[in-house]
Write a protein that holds these residues in place. Structure first.
Motif, short mmCIF file in Angstrom:
data_model
loop_
_atom_site.label_atom_id
_atom_site.label_comp_id
_atom_site.label_asym_id
_atom_site.label_seq_id
_atom_site.Cartn_x
_atom_site.Cartn_y
_atom_site.Cartn_z
N THR A 36 0.82 -1.21 0.00
CA THR A 36 0.00 0.00 0.00
C THR A 36 0.86 1.26 0.00
O THR A 36 0.62 2.19 -0.78
CB THR A 36 -0.94 0.00 1.22
OG1 THR A 36 -1.75 -1.17 1.16
CG2 THR A 36 -1.81 1.24 1.23
N PHE A 37 1.86 1.31 0.88
CA PHE A 37 2.73 2.48 0.91
C PHE A 37 3.55 2.60 -0.37
O PHE A 37 3.85 3.71 -0.81
CB PHE A 37 3.65 2.44 2.13
CG PHE A 37 2.98 2.89 3.40
CD1 PHE A 37 2.48 4.17 3.52
CD2 PHE A 37 2.83 2.01 4.45
CE1 PHE A 37 1.85 4.58 4.68
CE2 PHE A 37 2.20 2.41 5.62
CZ PHE A 37 1.71 3.70 5.73
N LEU A 41 3.56 6.02 -2.34
CA LEU A 41 4.80 6.81 -2.37
C LEU A 41 5.57 6.70 -3.69
O LEU A 41 6.10 7.69 -4.18
CB LEU A 41 5.70 6.40 -1.20
CG LEU A 41 5.10 6.64 0.19
CD1 LEU A 41 6.03 6.07 1.25
CD2 LEU A 41 4.85 8.11 0.42
N ILE A 42 5.67 5.50 -4.22
CA ILE A 42 6.41 5.30 -5.48
C ILE A 42 5.59 4.38 -6.40
O ILE A 42 5.89 3.20 -6.55
CB ILE A 42 7.82 4.70 -5.22
CG1 ILE A 42 7.76 3.53 -4.24
CG2 ILE A 42 8.79 5.74 -4.74
CD1 ILE A 42 9.07 2.79 -4.08
N PHE A 45 7.12 1.88 -9.02
CA PHE A 45 7.85 0.70 -8.53
C PHE A 45 7.07 -0.06 -7.47
O PHE A 45 7.64 -0.77 -6.66
CB PHE A 45 9.21 1.11 -7.96
CG PHE A 45 10.13 1.72 -8.97
CD1 PHE A 45 10.64 0.96 -10.00
CD2 PHE A 45 10.45 3.06 -8.89
CE1 PHE A 45 11.48 1.54 -10.93
CE2 PHE A 45 11.30 3.64 -9.82
CZ PHE A 45 11.81 2.87 -10.85
N ALA A 46 5.75 0.10 -7.45
CA ALA A 46 4.92 -0.49 -6.39
C ALA A 46 5.01 -2.02 -6.37
O ALA A 46 5.07 -2.62 -5.31
CB ALA A 46 3.47 -0.05 -6.56
N GLY A 47 5.05 -2.65 -7.52
CA GLY A 47 5.14 -4.10 -7.56
C GLY A 47 6.48 -4.63 -7.10
O GLY A 47 6.59 -5.77 -6.66
N LEU A 48 7.48 -3.80 -7.17
CA LEU A 48 8.83 -4.22 -6.79
C LEU A 48 9.06 -4.19 -5.29
O LEU A 48 9.90 -4.93 -4.78
CB LEU A 48 9.85 -3.30 -7.49
CG LEU A 48 11.31 -3.64 -7.39
CD1 LEU A 48 11.59 -4.96 -8.06
CD2 LEU A 48 12.12 -2.55 -8.04
N VAL A 49 8.28 -3.39 -4.57
CA VAL A 49 8.50 -3.21 -3.13
C VAL A 49 8.34 -4.53 -2.38
O VAL A 49 9.14 -4.85 -1.50
CB VAL A 49 7.53 -2.13 -2.58
CG1 VAL A 49 7.59 -2.06 -1.07
CG2 VAL A 49 7.84 -0.78 -3.18
#
Length: 69
Positions: A36-37, A41-42, A45-49
């Motif tokens: 979610t963050f 926030l980014i 690159f959400a899937g990479l987090v």
């Protein structure tokens, strides 16, 4: 169809420790917050987090957060 859910579930089980229900519960909350963050926030690159969190935990504790004793 449903592959993304299956992959995230596998990540949760691996990070939490194979056979540890409490580990899976806690890691599911952490992965949910990280996803979610990451989307807020980014977003590019959400899937990479999620996978970065998995890589960091596996480098730190290869047996998972809560290994089965």
């Amino acid at each position: 169809m449903g592959n993304q859910v299956l992959i995230v579930s596998f990540v949760i089980v691996v990070i939490g420790g194979i056979g540890s229900v409490w580990g899976a519960l806690i890691v599911a909350l952490v992965i949910g917050l990280a996803d979610t963050f990451g989307k807020v926030l980014i977003p590019e690159f959400a899937g990479l987090v999620v996978y970065l969190v998995m890589a960091a935990v596996l480098l730190w504790r290869p047996e998972g957060i809560f290994r089965r004793g």
